[in-house]
Design an enzyme around this catalytic site. Structure first.
Site, PDB file in Angstrom:
ATOM      1  N   LYS A   1       0.766  -1.143  -0.169  1.00  0.00           N
ATOM      2  CA  LYS A   1      -0.161  -0.065  -0.350  1.00  0.00           C
ATOM      3  C   LYS A   1       1.196   0.733   0.072  1.00  0.00           C
ATOM      4  O   LYS A   1       1.808   0.973   0.830  1.00  0.00           O
ATOM      5  CB  LYS A   1      -0.470  -0.144   1.417  1.00  0.00           C
ATOM      6  CG  LYS A   1      -1.661   1.169   1.168  1.00  0.00           C
ATOM      7  CD  LYS A   1      -3.226   0.546   2.913  1.00  0.00           C
ATOM      8  CE  LYS A   1      -4.027   1.369   3.195  1.00  0.00           C
ATOM      9  NZ  LYS A   1      -5.378   1.240   4.229  1.00  0.00           N
TER      10      LYS A   1
ATOM     11  N   SER B   1      -9.491   1.755   3.944  1.00  0.00           N
ATOM     12  CA  SER B   1      -8.677   2.623   2.988  1.00  0.00           C
ATOM     13  C   SER B   1      -7.824   1.967   2.427  1.00  0.00           C
ATOM     14  O   SER B   1      -6.828   2.257   1.193  1.00  0.00           O
ATOM     15  CB  SER B   1      -7.359   3.554   3.520  1.00  0.00           C
ATOM     16  OG  SER B   1      -6.905   2.906   4.321  1.00  0.00           O
TER      17      SER B   1
ATOM     18  N   SER C   1     -10.131  -0.704   7.488  1.00  0.00           N
ATOM     19  CA  SER C   1      -9.096  -0.596   6.472  1.00  0.00           C
ATOM     20  C   SER C   1      -8.518  -1.401   5.729  1.00  0.00           C
ATOM     21  O   SER C   1      -8.435  -1.577   4.953  1.00  0.00           O
ATOM     22  CB  SER C   1      -7.888   0.805   6.720  1.00  0.00           C
ATOM     23  OG  SER C   1      -8.552   2.292   6.658  1.00  0.00           O
TER      24      SER C   1
END
Length: 471
Positions: free
Chosen positions: A81, A156, A180
């Site tokens: 990420k 997220s 997330s």
């Protein structure tokens, strides 16, 4: 090879490479071909490292004959990420202002994955400052849900969730301070585990300041994968020691066996939210799966999740306003500034005495849940109490943002308690993937993963339906 190696699990890939059934290059070519065919439409990977990954796979094939024991992820494609440091890459966190923030060295999770032999194929998308329940930002654009482009990809770690479902490798890194990891898993029909804080080391060498104290106690690093076995393998690898994180705990990954049958408390308490009938049915079905697998499943109400959820929306939100608020004000888009304003309205920003008292009271809530988990080592809960929402739902207004918080108390409330929780997909609700959450004792991720695997064995893999369709 004619075999679709991109569909194989990390466990299968690592074993197949060691047994010389296929090479690192063959695996990587299959995954890269898949990424290059589908990622332009889905925008899950926003930093393309496929050329480097192909070179890395060739180097791994040359190295393999010299190794007595290859790493547990040797040759396995993974993604990282964009809010975590990877040496030489930008840690953008979805912000144009950070487009040139180049990491001087690897974060612990990246280091641990590399040391295990994993090969990074790309970096995945996140919303601005990784604090929305959907994945879109002005720097990298929007990530699309492969099941339905109008549905949210989750946030997220939405890029990681989509990359998992689309077949861009078997393991995808993400993180979780309020859901997330689990929201993208829910949105994309894949599995994940939010570990106990302290299980997986965290640190960004590029960070100018340390994170807030409560953020450090509630945020975790983890993995999203298509099956529970890969989540287990990835979490075990990521959890290796790194001295840069003083919060890391040297707890054994496999704990002492629990007395059988393991008791599972089932709760459907929606705390006033109109929980969708399809979500309740998935809880009932998962309870039956666990019972048939030998678990002692019973109706039992844990301590209220509303108190820790409210703690997240007061104590933690007060800290986030102080730490992330100035960044949002200076560098955020109009959308994210407006959404953060709604967060502050939904929650309650405290003064110092209120923050101090609230932080102290968190211990009481944790103690109550710890005592309940002594009697019931697992709790089966809803995760999101509604079907997946449209991609821009949280930006439509205060009421929409509040509704998502009300529907997700079992997500961010568990973060506030510092407990581990897994999400496993079960079936569709209103034609979109959905599933259930399992909460367990601190540092007993192994017990959660075992129960997730029992549900998965009965429910199967939702992504196979996706692959059999148009993608």
């Amino acid at each position: 090879m004619s075999e679709a190696l991109w569909q194989k699990s990390a466990v299968e890939i690592a074993a197949g490479i060691r047994a010389k059934r296929f090479t690192c290059c063959e695996v990587m070519y299959s995954v890269v071909e898949r990424i290059r065919a589908l990622n332009p439409k889905l925008n899950a990977i926003v930093t393309d490292l496929t050329d480097q990954a192909l070179a890395g796979a060739a180097a791994a094939d040359r190295l393999l004959p010299t190794l007595t024991e290859p790493g547990p992820l040797f040759g396995v494609p993974v993604t990282i990420k964009v809010n975590v440091d990877q040496e030489g890459q930008a840690t953008t966190n979805g912000l144009p202002a950070l487009a040139n923030l180049i990491a001087p060295s690897d974060s612990p999770v990246v280091r641990n994955l590399r040391r295990a032999g994993a090969i990074i194929v790309g970096r995945t998308n996140t919303p601005e400052v990784s604090m929305r329940l959907t994945t879109v930002n002005p720097l990298h654009g929007r990530t699309l849900n492969p099941w339905d482009p109008e549905a949210s990809a989750g946030g997220s770690s939405g890029g990681a969730g989509v990359a998992t479902a689309a077949g861009f490798g078997p393991i995808h890194h993400g993180n979780d301070i309020g859901g997330s990891l689990r929201f993208p898993a829910f949105a994309n029909g894949v599995a994940t585990l939010k570990p106990t804080p302290g299980r997986v080391p965290a640190f960004n060498p590029s960070a100018a300041v340390e994170r807030g104290p409560l953020t450090q106690l509630t945020s975790v690093q983890g993995a999203i994968a298509r099956n529970v076995g890969d989540v287990r393998l990835a979490t075990r690898v990521m959890a290796r020691e790194d001295s840069r994180d003083p919060w890391w705990v040297p707890a054994p990954f496999d704990g002492e066996p629990l007395k059988k049958p393991i008791r599972v408390a089932v709760t459907r308490n929606s705390h006033g939210y109109p929980i969708h009938a399809g979500i309740k049915e998935l809880i009932d079905r998962s309870a039956r799966y666990l019972s048939s697998a030998g678990y002692d499943v019973m109706e039992a109400e844990p301590p209220s999740i509303l108190e820790p959820a409210r703690g997240w929306l007061t104590v933690l939100l007060t800290e986030l306003k102080a730490t992330l608020g100035p960044i949002i004000d200076q560098s955020g888009s109009d959308d994210v500034r407006r959404i953060f304003g709604w967060y502050y309205e939904i929650g309650n920003i405290l003064d110092f005495d209120g923050y101090r008292a609230g932080l102290a009271d968190r211990t009481r809530m944790m103690r109550a849940w710890n005592l309940f988990l002594e009697e019931y080592p697992l709790v089966l809960t809803p995760f999101l109490m509604r079907p997946m929402y449209p991609w821009n739902y949280d930006a439509l207004g205060l009421m929409q943002s509040k509704e998502l918080f009300d529907a997700a108390v079992y997500s961010y409330g568990i973060n506030y308690l510092g407990l581990p929780a897994g999400f496993v997909p079960v079936d569709f609700v209103e034609d979109l993937p959905a599933g259930v959450q399992l909460v367990g004792r601190r540092f007993r991720e192994d017990v959660i993963l075992d129960a997730m695997a029992a549900i998965e064995q009965c429910a199967g893999y939702l992504v196979e339906r996706l692959w059999a369709g148009s993608i």
